[in-house]
Design a protein around this motif. Structure first.
Motif, PDB file in Angstrom:
ATOM      1  N   GLN A  97       5.370 -40.846  -6.118  1.00 51.60           N
ATOM      2  CA  GLN A  97       5.676 -40.913  -7.551  1.00 51.60           C
ATOM      3  C   GLN A  97       6.840 -41.862  -7.823  1.00 51.60           C
ATOM      4  O   GLN A  97       7.399 -41.864  -8.918  1.00 51.60           O
ATOM      5  CB  GLN A  97       6.023 -39.522  -8.075  1.00 51.60           C
ATOM      6  N   ARG A  98       7.215 -42.650  -6.829  1.00 50.15           N
ATOM      7  CA  ARG A  98       8.423 -43.466  -6.944  1.00 50.15           C
ATOM      8  C   ARG A  98       8.367 -44.431  -8.123  1.00 50.15           C
ATOM      9  O   ARG A  98       9.307 -44.489  -8.914  1.00 50.15           O
ATOM     10  CB  ARG A  98       8.674 -44.233  -5.645  1.00 50.15           C
ATOM     11  N   ASN A  99       7.275 -45.171  -8.272  1.00 53.31           N
ATOM     12  CA  ASN A  99       7.177 -46.131  -9.379  1.00 53.31           C
ATOM     13  C   ASN A  99       7.183 -45.421 -10.732  1.00 53.31           C
ATOM     14  O   ASN A  99       7.876 -45.852 -11.658  1.00 53.31           O
ATOM     15  CB  ASN A  99       5.929 -46.999  -9.243  1.00 53.31           C
ATOM     16  N   ASP A 100       6.409 -44.344 -10.838  1.00 51.38           N
ATOM     17  CA  ASP A 100       6.357 -43.590 -12.095  1.00 51.38           C
ATOM     18  C   ASP A 100       7.728 -43.020 -12.442  1.00 51.38           C
ATOM     19  O   ASP A 100       8.172 -43.076 -13.587  1.00 51.38           O
ATOM     20  CB  ASP A 100       5.351 -42.441 -12.007  1.00 51.38           C
ATOM     21  N   GLN A 101       8.393 -42.450 -11.453  1.00 52.78           N
ATOM     22  CA  GLN A 101       9.696 -41.850 -11.716  1.00 52.78           C
ATOM     23  C   GLN A 101      10.747 -42.910 -12.024  1.00 52.78           C
ATOM     24  O   GLN A 101      11.579 -42.704 -12.903  1.00 52.78           O
ATOM     25  CB  GLN A 101      10.116 -40.968 -10.538  1.00 52.78           C
ATOM     26  N   ALA A 102      10.703 -44.039 -11.332  1.00 50.93           N
ATOM     27  CA  ALA A 102      11.647 -45.127 -11.635  1.00 50.93           C
ATOM     28  C   ALA A 102      11.416 -45.638 -13.052  1.00 50.93           C
ATOM     29  O   ALA A 102      12.361 -45.855 -13.808  1.00 50.93           O
ATOM     30  CB  ALA A 102      11.498 -46.260 -10.625  1.00 50.93           C
ATOM     31  N   THR A 103      10.150 -45.804 -13.435  1.00 51.74           N
ATOM     32  CA  THR A 103       9.812 -46.257 -14.787  1.00 51.74           C
ATOM     33  C   THR A 103      10.345 -45.265 -15.817  1.00 51.74           C
ATOM     34  O   THR A 103      10.970 -45.655 -16.812  1.00 51.74           O
ATOM     35  CB  THR A 103       8.280 -46.398 -14.930  1.00 51.74           C
ATOM     36  N   SER A 104      10.106 -43.997 -15.589  1.00 50.32           N
ATOM     37  CA  SER A 104      10.543 -42.965 -16.519  1.00 50.32           C
ATOM     38  C   SER A 104      12.059 -42.919 -16.630  1.00 50.32           C
ATOM     39  O   SER A 104      12.612 -42.864 -17.734  1.00 50.32           O
ATOM     40  CB  SER A 104      10.008 -41.605 -16.066  1.00 50.32           C
ATOM     41  N   LEU A 105      12.743 -42.947 -15.499  1.00 50.26           N
ATOM     42  CA  LEU A 105      14.206 -42.872 -15.503  1.00 50.26           C
ATOM     43  C   LEU A 105      14.819 -44.074 -16.225  1.00 50.26           C
ATOM     44  O   LEU A 105      15.682 -43.912 -17.088  1.00 50.26           O
ATOM     45  CB  LEU A 105      14.735 -42.786 -14.069  1.00 50.26           C
ATOM     46  N   ILE A 106      14.358 -45.259 -15.909  1.00 54.21           N
ATOM     47  CA  ILE A 106      14.908 -46.467 -16.539  1.00 54.21           C
ATOM     48  C   ILE A 106      14.632 -46.455 -18.039  1.00 54.21           C
ATOM     49  O   ILE A 106      15.517 -46.736 -18.848  1.00 54.21           O
ATOM     50  CB  ILE A 106      14.348 -47.738 -15.868  1.00 54.21           C
ATOM     51  N   GLY A 107      13.414 -46.122 -18.429  1.00 52.59           N
ATOM     52  CA  GLY A 107      13.075 -46.059 -19.855  1.00 52.59           C
ATOM     53  C   GLY A 107      13.909 -45.035 -20.589  1.00 52.59           C
ATOM     54  O   GLY A 107      14.375 -45.264 -21.710  1.00 52.59           O
ATOM     55  N   TRP A 108      14.128 -43.887 -19.962  1.00 54.01           N
ATOM     56  CA  TRP A 108      14.944 -42.817 -20.549  1.00 54.01           C
ATOM     57  C   TRP A 108      16.362 -43.295 -20.766  1.00 54.01           C
ATOM     58  O   TRP A 108      16.944 -43.112 -21.839  1.00 54.01           O
ATOM     59  CB  TRP A 108      14.884 -41.612 -19.625  1.00 54.01           C
ATOM     60  N   LEU A 109      16.945 -43.926 -19.757  1.00 55.26           N
ATOM     61  CA  LEU A 109      18.308 -44.439 -19.882  1.00 55.26           C
ATOM     62  C   LEU A 109      18.399 -45.491 -20.984  1.00 55.26           C
ATOM     63  O   LEU A 109      19.317 -45.461 -21.814  1.00 55.26           O
ATOM     64  CB  LEU A 109      18.777 -45.024 -18.545  1.00 55.26           C
ATOM     65  N   LEU A 110      17.453 -46.414 -21.015  1.00 55.61           N
ATOM     66  CA  LEU A 110      17.479 -47.474 -22.028  1.00 55.61           C
ATOM     67  C   LEU A 110      17.264 -46.921 -23.433  1.00 55.61           C
ATOM     68  O   LEU A 110      17.759 -47.490 -24.407  1.00 55.61           O
ATOM     69  CB  LEU A 110      16.435 -48.545 -21.712  1.00 55.61           C
ATOM     70  N   SER A 111      16.561 -45.793 -23.553  1.00 53.84           N
ATOM     71  CA  SER A 111      16.322 -45.199 -24.873  1.00 53.84           C
ATOM     72  C   SER A 111      17.612 -44.708 -25.517  1.00 53.84           C
ATOM     73  O   SER A 111      17.667 -44.481 -26.716  1.00 53.84           O
ATOM     74  CB  SER A 111      15.302 -44.060 -24.784  1.00 53.84           C
ATOM     75  N   TYR A 112      18.661 -44.541 -24.711  1.00 53.56           N
ATOM     76  CA  TYR A 112      19.966 -44.145 -25.228  1.00 53.56           C
ATOM     77  C   TYR A 112      20.863 -45.357 -25.467  1.00 53.56           C
ATOM     78  O   TYR A 112      22.067 -45.208 -25.630  1.00 53.56           O
ATOM     79  CB  TYR A 112      20.657 -43.190 -24.246  1.00 53.56           C
ATOM     80  N   ALA A 113      20.289 -46.529 -25.465  1.00 53.62           N
ATOM     81  CA  ALA A 113      21.018 -47.785 -25.681  1.00 53.62           C
ATOM     82  C   ALA A 113      22.102 -47.995 -24.624  1.00 53.62           C
ATOM     83  O   ALA A 113      23.139 -48.583 -24.894  1.00 53.62           O
ATOM     84  CB  ALA A 113      21.592 -47.865 -27.095  1.00 53.62           C
ATOM     85  N   ILE A 114      21.847 -47.504 -23.431  1.00 57.10           N
ATOM     86  CA  ILE A 114      22.740 -47.761 -22.307  1.00 57.10           C
ATOM     87  C   ILE A 114      22.562 -49.219 -21.915  1.00 57.10           C
ATOM     88  O   ILE A 114      21.456 -49.750 -21.956  1.00 57.10           O
ATOM     89  CB  ILE A 114      22.388 -46.822 -21.131  1.00 57.10           C
ATOM     90  N   HIS A 115      23.642 -49.860 -21.540  1.00 62.12           N
ATOM     91  CA  HIS A 115      23.556 -51.266 -21.152  1.00 62.12           C
ATOM     92  C   HIS A 115      22.493 -51.412 -20.058  1.00 62.12           C
ATOM     93  O   HIS A 115      22.458 -50.618 -19.101  1.00 62.12           O
ATOM     94  CB  HIS A 115      24.914 -51.762 -20.653  1.00 62.12           C
ATOM     95  N   PRO A 116      21.612 -52.397 -20.175  1.00 63.29           N
ATOM     96  CA  PRO A 116      20.531 -52.555 -19.201  1.00 63.29           C
ATOM     97  C   PRO A 116      20.991 -52.622 -17.743  1.00 63.29           C
ATOM     98  O   PRO A 116      20.348 -52.048 -16.864  1.00 63.29           O
ATOM     99  CB  PRO A 116      19.853 -53.860 -19.629  1.00 63.29           C
ATOM    100  N   ARG A 117      22.093 -53.277 -17.471  1.00 65.90           N
ATOM    101  CA  ARG A 117      22.578 -53.358 -16.078  1.00 65.90           C
ATOM    102  C   ARG A 117      23.026 -51.981 -15.577  1.00 65.90           C
ATOM    103  O   ARG A 117      22.852 -51.662 -14.407  1.00 65.90           O
ATOM    104  CB  ARG A 117      23.712 -54.371 -15.939  1.00 65.90           C
ATOM    105  N   THR A 118      23.580 -51.170 -16.456  1.00 67.24           N
ATOM    106  CA  THR A 118      23.979 -49.817 -16.064  1.00 67.24           C
ATOM    107  C   THR A 118      22.732 -48.999 -15.729  1.00 67.24           C
ATOM    108  O   THR A 118      22.715 -48.260 -14.739  1.00 67.24           O
ATOM    109  CB  THR A 118      24.784 -49.135 -17.189  1.00 67.24           C
ATOM    110  N   ALA A 119      21.687 -49.144 -16.531  1.00 64.97           N
ATOM    111  CA  ALA A 119      20.433 -48.439 -16.256  1.00 64.97           C
ATOM    112  C   ALA A 119      19.878 -48.848 -14.889  1.00 64.97           C
ATOM    113  O   ALA A 119      19.410 -47.998 -14.119  1.00 64.97           O
ATOM    114  CB  ALA A 119      19.413 -48.719 -17.357  1.00 64.97           C
ATOM    115  N   LEU A 120      19.949 -50.134 -14.579  1.00 66.64           N
ATOM    116  CA  LEU A 120      19.473 -50.602 -13.274  1.00 66.64           C
ATOM    117  C   LEU A 120      20.333 -50.033 -12.146  1.00 66.64           C
ATOM    118  O   LEU A 120      19.800 -49.596 -11.115  1.00 66.64           O
ATOM    119  CB  LEU A 120      19.469 -52.131 -13.216  1.00 66.64           C
ATOM    120  N   GLU A 121      21.637 -49.991 -12.331  1.00 70.10           N
ATOM    121  CA  GLU A 121      22.524 -49.445 -11.294  1.00 70.10           C
ATOM    122  C   GLU A 121      22.234 -47.968 -11.042  1.00 70.10           C
ATOM    123  O   GLU A 121      22.228 -47.523  -9.889  1.00 70.10           O
ATOM    124  CB  GLU A 121      23.993 -49.657 -11.665  1.00 70.10           C
TER     125      GLU A 121
END
Length: 143
Positions: free
Chosen positions: A78-102
């Motif tokens: 589930q790694r790709n699905d979970q990574a997609t979900s986590l990154i999208g969730w973080l970005l939905s809070y307007a977190i800086h994109p680089r922070t979401a990647l970190e």
């Protein structure tokens, strides 16, 4: 993230007490520490509206499950699905994109079988494009 400790008024809450046989100690004076950004508090809040109709999209993972991904890594299969979900969730809070990647890199590194760094970057870029387009559409709807 390297060099980042989470503190509360009682002291360190996310850190080992011993690192490589050495007792944990702070290298920064408490007066110079920064307060956590508001988005950290918002991550624990459920953004769903209980009045949503059943035909609207529902989150696949709860906030607790996403925090678990950060702490314990992505599950094999589930790694790709979970990574997609986590990154999208973080970005939905307007977190800086680089922070979401970190944060995604931290979760990936915790995984028993981490994604290749190039694969994680591809997932990140795909989600970033999707979330950027979504934000532009929302902005256009508000104009």
């Amino acid at each position: 993230m390297d060099g980042l400790d989470v503190l509360n008024s009682g002291g360190v809450i996310v850190a080992p007490s011993v690192i490589d046989g050495n007792e944990y100690r702070s290298t920064t004076e408490l007066e110079t520490l920064q307060n956590k950004p508001q988005w950290v508090d918002e991550l624990g809040q459920d953004k769903t509206d209980s009045k949503k109709s059943n035909n609207q999209r529902h989150a696949r993972y709860s906030a607790a499950e996403r925090w678990g991904m950060i702490a314990n890594g992505f599950e094999t299969g589930q790694r790709n699905d979970q990574a997609t979900s986590l990154i999208g969730w973080l970005l939905s809070y307007a977190i800086h994109p680089r922070t979401a990647l970190e944060v995604a890199k931290v979760a990936n590194n915790q995984s028993s079988q981490p994604l290749d760094s190039n694969e994680l970057e591809k997932v990140y870029i795909s989600v970033l494009k999707r979330e950027t387009a979504k934000a532009k559409r929302k902005e256009a709807d508000n104009d």
